[in-house]
Design a protein around this motif. Structure first.
Motif, mmCIF file in Angstrom:
data_model
loop_
_atom_site.group_PDB
_atom_site.id
_atom_site.type_symbol
_atom_site.label_atom_id
_atom_site.label_comp_id
_atom_site.label_asym_id
_atom_site.label_seq_id
_atom_site.Cartn_x
_atom_site.Cartn_y
_atom_site.Cartn_z
ATOM 1 N N LEU A 16 -63.797 -8.721 -11.591
ATOM 2 C CA LEU A 16 -63.924 -8.204 -12.948
ATOM 3 C C LEU A 16 -65.352 -7.833 -13.304
ATOM 4 O O LEU A 16 -65.601 -6.852 -14.013
ATOM 5 C CB LEU A 16 -63.408 -9.245 -13.941
ATOM 6 C CG LEU A 16 -61.899 -9.442 -14.029
ATOM 7 C CD1 LEU A 16 -61.586 -10.688 -14.825
ATOM 8 C CD2 LEU A 16 -61.245 -8.221 -14.661
ATOM 9 N N SER A 134 -54.582 -12.889 -20.453
ATOM 10 C CA SER A 134 -55.896 -12.338 -20.768
ATOM 11 C C SER A 134 -55.854 -10.826 -20.597
ATOM 12 O O SER A 134 -55.244 -10.311 -19.649
ATOM 13 C CB SER A 134 -56.964 -12.919 -19.836
ATOM 14 O OG SER A 134 -58.163 -12.176 -19.929
ATOM 15 N N ASP A 136 -58.036 -9.127 -19.509
ATOM 16 C CA ASP A 136 -58.718 -8.784 -18.259
ATOM 17 C C ASP A 136 -57.743 -8.261 -17.214
ATOM 18 O O ASP A 136 -58.119 -7.499 -16.322
ATOM 19 C CB ASP A 136 -59.438 -10.007 -17.683
ATOM 20 C CG ASP A 136 -60.672 -10.399 -18.474
ATOM 21 O OD1 ASP A 136 -61.152 -9.554 -19.258
ATOM 22 O OD2 ASP A 136 -61.152 -11.534 -18.316
ATOM 23 N N SER A 139 -57.725 -4.433 -18.192
ATOM 24 C CA SER A 139 -59.003 -3.739 -17.982
ATOM 25 C C SER A 139 -59.462 -3.845 -16.531
ATOM 26 O O SER A 139 -60.049 -2.909 -15.985
ATOM 27 C CB SER A 139 -60.074 -4.299 -18.924
ATOM 28 O OG SER A 139 -60.255 -5.688 -18.724
ATOM 29 N N GLY A 140 -59.152 -4.975 -15.901
ATOM 30 C CA GLY A 140 -59.579 -5.159 -14.513
ATOM 31 C C GLY A 140 -58.956 -4.164 -13.562
ATOM 32 O O GLY A 140 -59.637 -3.642 -12.662
ATOM 33 N N VAL A 239 -58.580 -10.990 -10.897
ATOM 34 C CA VAL A 239 -58.516 -11.210 -12.343
ATOM 35 C C VAL A 239 -58.365 -12.686 -12.711
ATOM 36 O O VAL A 239 -58.114 -13.010 -13.866
ATOM 37 C CB VAL A 239 -57.382 -10.379 -12.986
ATOM 38 C CG1 VAL A 239 -57.639 -8.895 -12.821
ATOM 39 C CG2 VAL A 239 -56.033 -10.769 -12.405
#
Length: 314
Positions: A16, A134, A136, A139-140, A239
């Motif tokens: 990440l 999350s 993330d 977005s990850g 992630v």
């Protein structure tokens, strides 16, 4: 082949921290790409709302990374649709998509149909049973697609705890998928979570791929993408930890059978001698057989569907 996998791991396996959110957003603005998040859901009222709410808060309100969140309900008997809609998702029932073609049960069926009701240049799939979610995860795996034009598909990698034990959650992966990939498609041996339900891809790739209708969709997609765009167009991002509802051993057996069938078709494009799996449960009179059909259907590339072509032309 080992050298190629090691090279791929050093150049296409990220964390990440390699792409901070502000850099991902700058790349999105520069490219003008749009992002759709799709959650396939079947009786996930306990978790789907939190996932949708987190994505909306972090990646739509705080930063405009995600352009739409669509939950595809594949026949829930609980309040999945109501909870998802209340959290801010657009909810579409599987059977409302491409009604001329009767839907069949299966996760891959839902993912395939989602291409007809989403508009993003990048489509991100997230399972709806994740706990302690999350943003993330989104977005990850979207980040590399926005920042690197040479990447077409990104899988999330993570730890999968089971009963408090780290790394023990991917039982079908370790017992079925990983041996198959290592023996028959060794270029894909570097994927930590080849069967993971969290991945993102360019629409231009997804619309060219056939979709196994059931649990074989993730393995089939990886293998077909490898042949279509090559190893260097595939990537993975760490992630963290994935917590979700685990299935029992017999359900995993059925999943493994579907995955093996998907691999078999890609190895020989042949047919199963017996497309069924018999398992046993103890009853009042001893062990009783239960026979389940193995998914034997695949949907064609979406680019071949007339309704999809008309939508693109509109």
């Amino acid at each position: 082949m080992l050298n190629e996998v090691e090279r791929w791991l050093s150049t296409r396996s990220w964390s990440l921290t390699d792409r901070p959110l502000h850099k991902i957003m700058a790349a999105k603005r520069s490219s003008g790409s749009s992002v759709s998040v799709v959650l396939p859901a079947l009786n996930e009222e306990e978790t789907v709302g939190e996932i949708v709410a987190v994505i909306r808060h972090d990646l739509m309100h705080q930063v405009p990374l995600v352009d739409e969140i669509v939950v595809i309900d594949s026949g829930s008997t609980d309040r999945t649709s109501e909870v998802a809609a209340a959290a801010g998702a657009r909810v579409v029932h599987r059977d409302e998509i491409l009604p001329r073609l009767p839907a069949v049960p299966g996760k891959g069926e839902v993912l395939w149909r989602s291409l007809l009701v989403t508009g993003g240049d990048i489509v991100c799939f997230i399972d709806a049973d994740l706990k302690e979610f999350s943003s993330d995860f989104v977005s990850g795996i979207v980040g590399p697609l926005l920042t690197d034009p040479g990447v077409d598909l990104v899988k999330a990698m993570y730890d999968r705890p089971l009963g408090g034990a780290a790394g023990q959650g991917g039982r079908v992966t370790e017992l079925m998928a990983r041996p198959l990939l290592n023996m028959h498609w060794p270029q894909l041996a570097g994927f930590v979570q080849p069967l993971g339900g969290e991945y993102a891809a360019r629409r231009s790739l997804l619309e060219q791929l056939p979709f196994p209708v059931g649990y074989g969709v993730e393995l089939g997609m990886l293998v077909d993408a490898l042949h279509l765009v090559g190893l260097d167009a595939l990537a993975q991002v760490d992630v963290g930890v994935r917590k979700h509802r685990h299935q029992d051993g017999q359900a995993l057996g059925r999943m493994a059978a579907a995955i093996y069938r998907t691999a078999q078709l890609r190895l020989a494009r042949g047919h199963l001698i017996r497309p069924a799996l018999t398992q046993f449960e103890r009853g009042e009179d001893g062990f009783e057989p239960r026979t389940y059909s193995v998914d034997t259907e695949e949907r064609p590339p979406m680019a071949e569907i007339a309704e999809y072509a008309r939508r693109k032309a509109a």
